[in-house]
Scaffold this motif. Structure first.
Motif, PDB file in Angstrom:
ATOM      1  N   TRP A 399       1.064  -1.392   0.131  1.00 58.20           N
ATOM      2  CA  TRP A 399       0.029  -0.015  -0.005  1.00 58.20           C
ATOM      3  C   TRP A 399       0.803   1.094  -0.078  1.00 58.20           C
ATOM      4  CZ3 TRP A 399      -4.275  -1.225  -1.806  1.00 58.20           C
ATOM      5  CH2 TRP A 399      -5.010  -2.545  -1.316  1.00 58.20           C
ATOM      6  N   LEU A 400       2.019   1.245   0.555  1.00 59.19           N
ATOM      7  CA  LEU A 400       2.956   2.357   0.736  1.00 59.19           C
ATOM      8  C   LEU A 400       3.185   2.720  -0.660  1.00 59.19           C
ATOM      9  CD1 LEU A 400       4.700   4.435   2.027  1.00 59.19           C
ATOM     10  CD2 LEU A 400       6.491   2.621   2.198  1.00 59.19           C
ATOM     11  N   PHE A 401       3.923   1.758  -1.495  1.00 59.49           N
ATOM     12  CA  PHE A 401       4.234   2.133  -2.846  1.00 59.49           C
ATOM     13  C   PHE A 401       3.329   1.912  -4.133  1.00 59.49           C
ATOM     14  CE2 PHE A 401       8.019  -0.279  -1.224  1.00 59.49           C
ATOM     15  CZ  PHE A 401       9.034   0.780  -1.409  1.00 59.49           C
ATOM     16  N   ILE A 402       2.007   1.489  -3.712  1.00 67.99           N
ATOM     17  CA  ILE A 402       0.813   1.857  -4.622  1.00 67.99           C
ATOM     18  C   ILE A 402       0.596   3.370  -4.396  1.00 67.99           C
ATOM     19  CG2 ILE A 402      -1.649   1.480  -5.043  1.00 67.99           C
ATOM     20  CD1 ILE A 402      -0.986  -1.334  -4.576  1.00 67.99           C
ATOM     21  N   GLY A 403       0.325   3.756  -2.932  1.00 64.39           N
ATOM     22  CA  GLY A 403       0.162   5.266  -2.853  1.00 64.39           C
ATOM     23  C   GLY A 403       1.152   6.179  -3.559  1.00 64.39           C
ATOM     24  N   VAL A 404       2.490   5.799  -3.268  1.00 67.71           N
ATOM     25  CA  VAL A 404       3.466   6.547  -3.761  1.00 67.71           C
ATOM     26  C   VAL A 404       3.298   6.665  -5.511  1.00 67.71           C
ATOM     27  CG1 VAL A 404       5.919   6.589  -4.525  1.00 67.71           C
ATOM     28  CG2 VAL A 404       5.214   6.247  -1.952  1.00 67.71           C
ATOM     29  N   ALA A 405       2.905   5.587  -6.040  1.00 69.58           N
ATOM     30  CA  ALA A 405       2.607   5.593  -7.677  1.00 69.58           C
ATOM     31  C   ALA A 405       1.529   6.599  -8.046  1.00 69.58           C
ATOM     32  CB  ALA A 405       2.501   4.228  -8.068  1.00 69.58           C
ATOM     33  N   VAL A 406       0.252   6.322  -7.220  1.00 72.57           N
ATOM     34  CA  VAL A 406      -0.700   7.086  -7.377  1.00 72.57           C
ATOM     35  C   VAL A 406      -0.484   8.701  -7.011  1.00 72.57           C
ATOM     36  CG1 VAL A 406      -3.107   7.841  -6.847  1.00 72.57           C
ATOM     37  CG2 VAL A 406      -2.291   5.419  -6.933  1.00 72.57           C
ATOM     38  N   LEU A 407       0.318   9.188  -6.074  1.00 69.45           N
ATOM     39  CA  LEU A 407       0.742  10.236  -5.858  1.00 69.45           C
ATOM     40  C   LEU A 407       1.648  10.756  -6.939  1.00 69.45           C
ATOM     41  CD1 LEU A 407       0.767  12.233  -3.488  1.00 69.45           C
ATOM     42  CD2 LEU A 407       2.863  11.406  -2.616  1.00 69.45           C
ATOM     43  N   GLY A 408       2.538   9.870  -7.582  1.00 73.02           N
ATOM     44  CA  GLY A 408       3.131  10.231  -8.845  1.00 73.02           C
ATOM     45  C   GLY A 408       2.282  10.722  -9.874  1.00 73.02           C
ATOM     46  N   LEU A 409       1.110  10.446  -9.831  1.00 72.51           N
ATOM     47  CA  LEU A 409       0.102  10.740 -11.189  1.00 72.51           C
ATOM     48  C   LEU A 409      -0.255  12.154 -10.788  1.00 72.51           C
ATOM     49  CD1 LEU A 409      -3.105   8.747 -12.059  1.00 72.51           C
ATOM     50  CD2 LEU A 409      -3.225  11.577 -11.430  1.00 72.51           C
TER      51      LEU A 409
END
Length: 501
Positions: A399-409
Motif C-alpha cells: 500500500w505504501l508503494f501503490i500510494g506513492v505511484a498514485v501520488l506520482g500521477l
C-alpha cells in the motif's frame, strides 16, 4: 551482445539454402503460434476479455470462499459489513481508475515499478523492486500456492486432515505447472486464465443463486436489526476497511503487461472498470447469500465459510467446493506470475536486474528467464521460510508503494503537463485513494509497530543494494568477465535473445 554471437547461426531466419544460407547451416527453428512473423519480442496478445480475466482472476482468490469475516468481525454488524464491502469496492475503483490513467499515459509494462520510475526516478523504483524480488512476490506466491495445495487434496483426504508434506508436494507441483505454462506460451496462459476466471464466477454463482432464492422466499431473520447501533464498532472500522481493501487487491495487475495489451488506450480503462464492477457485485451478493443462510455468529465461527454454506444448502455437493477454491487459487497464481514476470523483464531492460531477464525465447516469445527467476526463491521459502511472518512484515509495503505511484500521477500532472493522457481522471480520485493508502500504512504502524518496522528495515536494504549493484558498477575485470560468461551460458541454455523493438 548480438543475437548471432550468443545463440549462434541456428537462430537466424535466413540460414537455409533456399533463403541464401549455406548447406551446412542449422535450419531456423520452427516458429510457435506465439511467433507468427519471426520477429522476437512480446506480442500484443492481451484482448479485452483476457484483460478482464487477468484482473478478476487475480483479485478473486481463496479469501471470499474461506474467510471473508475480517470485515464482519471489525465492523460489528451485518449491515455495516455490507456497507464496508461496497465502500472498499468504490475506493478500489478509485485506485483502478488512477492506474488506468497511468497505464494509458505511460504505455510500458511493469506496473508500480514503472510509474514510480517515471515519476520519482530510479532509486525509489529500485527499492520497490528490491522488496518485491527478495520477499514480497516469492512469499505471496507461496501463500496462494499453499492454499491451492491444501484445497486440491482436501476431497481426497476427507474427513481427515491433509498431511503437511502432502500439501507442500502438491503446492510444489502447482508452482511448477504454472511456471511451465507461463514459460511455454502467452496464448495458452491467457486462455487458461479465461477458463479459470469463468470457473471462479461459476463457483460464486453457485453460492449467490441459492442464497438469493432463500432471501426472496423470505429468509430475512439474519438481516433484522442489521444496523443496530450498539453492535457497530467505530474503533474497528479502520481495520474492517483494511481487510476490505486487501480483498479487492489485484486490480493493478493488467498494468504490469501494458505493452502486450491490444489497443491499450481503450482496453486498459474498459477492462479495469468492467472487472471492478463485476468483482464488487460478486463480493457484495456473495456476502448477502452467506448472511441469508448463516447467522453472523456462525459465519465468524466457520473455518471455511463456503464449505459451511454448501453443507447447509447442497448436502454432498459441498465436496466440490474445495475443488473450486483450488481452481480459484490456481488462477490467482497464474495471473500473478504472468504479471510479475513482466515487471522483472522491464526492470532488467532499465538496467536494474541482470540483462538475461529482459531476453525473449527465440521460438515461444515468452520472457523465459523473468518467469523462472521466482521459482527457486518461492520453493525455498515454501520449505524453509516462515512465509506468514514475512508477509506480515512486508504486506503494508504494497500500500505504501501503490500510494506513492498514485501520488506520482498527481505530481506528473504538474511536472509533465504536456504528457499525452488518453484517459484522464479528476484529481480528487487519486487524492482520495493515495490518502487511503497512506492511512493504511499508518494503521499498520499503529497496530503492529514491530513487524511493520522490520518490514521497513528489510525494504531499506534496497538503498545499499542500489549503490552496490547499480551506481558503483566498476567491477574487477575478472569478476565482470565471469558475470558476462555466466550471462552468455544462461542465454544459450534457455535459448533467449534480446527483444527486437
Amino acid at each position: 551482445m548480438t543475437r548471432r554471437s550468443v545463440i549462434g547461426e541456428g537462430t537466424g531466419v535466413n540460414n537455409t539454402p533456399q533463403n541464401g544460407g549455406h548447406p551446412g547451416d542449422t535450419p531456423a527453428p520452427k516458429e510457435e503460434p506465439d511467433a507468427p512473423n519471426g520477429k522476437v519480442d512480446l506480442r500484443k496478445k492481451v484482448t479485452l476479455l483476457q484483460g478482464i480475466s487477468i484482473i478478476i482472476g487475480t483479485i478473486i482468490g481463496a479469501g471470499i470462499f474461506i474467510s471473508p469475516k475480517g470485515i464482519l468481525k471489525n465492523s460489528g454488524s451485518v449491515g455495516m459489513s455490507l456497507v464496508v464491502w461496497i465502500a472498499c469496492g468504490v475506493l478500489s475503483l478509485f485506485g483502478a481508475l488512477s492506474y488506468a490513467e497511468l497505464g494509458t499515459s505511460i504505455q510500458k509494462s511493469g506496473g508500480h515499478y514503472t510509474y514510480i520510475l517515471e515519476a520519482f526516478g530510479p532509486q525509489m523504483a529500485f527499492i520497490r523492486l528490491w522488496a518485491d524480488l527478495i520477499a514480497i512476490r516469492p512469499a505471496g506466491l507461496a501463500v496462494i500456492s499453499l492454499a491451492f495445495g491444501q484445497y486440491i487434496l482436501e476431497p481426497i483426504f476427507m474427513p481427515c486432515g491433509v498431511p503437511e508434506i502432502a500439501i507442500k508436494l502438491a503446492t510444489s507441483m502447482g508452482i511448477t505447472s504454472v511456471m511451465y505454462l507461463n514459460s511455454m506460451s502467452t496464448s495458452w496462459t491467457n486462455r487458461i486464465q479465461i477458463f479459470l476466471t469463468f470457473s471462479k464466477l461459476l463457483a460464486i454463482a453457485i453460492i449467490i443463486v441459492p442464497g438469493l432464492y432463500m432471501l426472496l422466499k423470505g429468509e430475512t431473520k439474519n438481516f433484522e436489526n442489521a444496523f443496530e447501533v450498539s453492535n457497530i464498532k467505530l474503533t474497528g472500522l479502520p481495520l474492517a476497511f483494511y481487510s476490505g481493501m486487501y480483498a479487492y487487491a489485484g486490480w493493478f495487475y493488467l498494468n504490469f503487461v501494458t505493452e502486450e495489451v491490444e489497443n491499450p488506450e481503450k482496453t486498459v480503462p474498459l477492462a479495469i472498470c468492467i472487472s471492478m464492477a463485476i468483482v464488487t457485485f460478486c463480493y457484495v451478493l456473495t456476502n448477502v447469500a452467506y448472511y441469508t443462510v448463516m447467522s453472523a455468529e456462525e459465519l465468524l465461527a466457520s473455518q471455511a465459510v463456503a464449505v459451511t454454506f454448501a453443507g447447509k444448502m447442497m448436502g454432498n455437493f459441498s465436496v466440490a467446493v474445495p475443488v473450486f477454491v483450488a481452481l480459484s487459487c490456481f488462477g490467482s497464481m497464474n495471473g500473478c506470475l504472468f504479471a510479475f514476470s513482466r515487471m522483472f523483464y522491464v526492470a532488467s531492460r532499465e538496467g536494474h536486474l541482470p540483462e538475461v531477464l529482459s531476453m525473449i525465447h527465440v521460438r515461444r516469445h515468452t520472457p523465459l528467464a523473468a518467469v523462472l527467476v521466482l521459482y527457486p526463491m518461492t520453493v525455498f521459502q515454501l520449505f524453509v521460510g516462515d512465509i506468514y511472518s514475512l508477509l506480515n512484515f512486508m504486506s503494508f509495503l504494497r500500500w505504501l508503494f501503490i500510494g506513492v505511484a498514485v501520488l506520482g500521477l498527481i505530481y506528473m500532472r504538474y511536472t509533465r503537463p504536456d504528457m499525452p493522457r488518453p484517459f484522464k481522471v479528476p484529481l480528487f480520485i487519486p487524492a482520495v485513494f493515495s490518502f487511503t493508502c497512506f492511512f493504511m500504512v499508518f494503521l499498520s504502524l499503529y497496530s503492529d509497530p514491530v513487524n511493520t518496522g522490520i518490514g521497513f528495515a528489510i525494504s531499506l536494504t534496497g538503498i545499499p543494494a542500489y549503490y552496490i549493484f547499480i551506481v558503483f558498477d566498476r567491477r574487477p575485470k575478472w569478476l565482470q568477465d565471469g558475470l558476462d560468461s555466466l550471462n552468455r551460458s544462461v542465454q544459450i541454455i534457455l535459448e533467449v535473445i534480446p527483444a527486437e523493438h
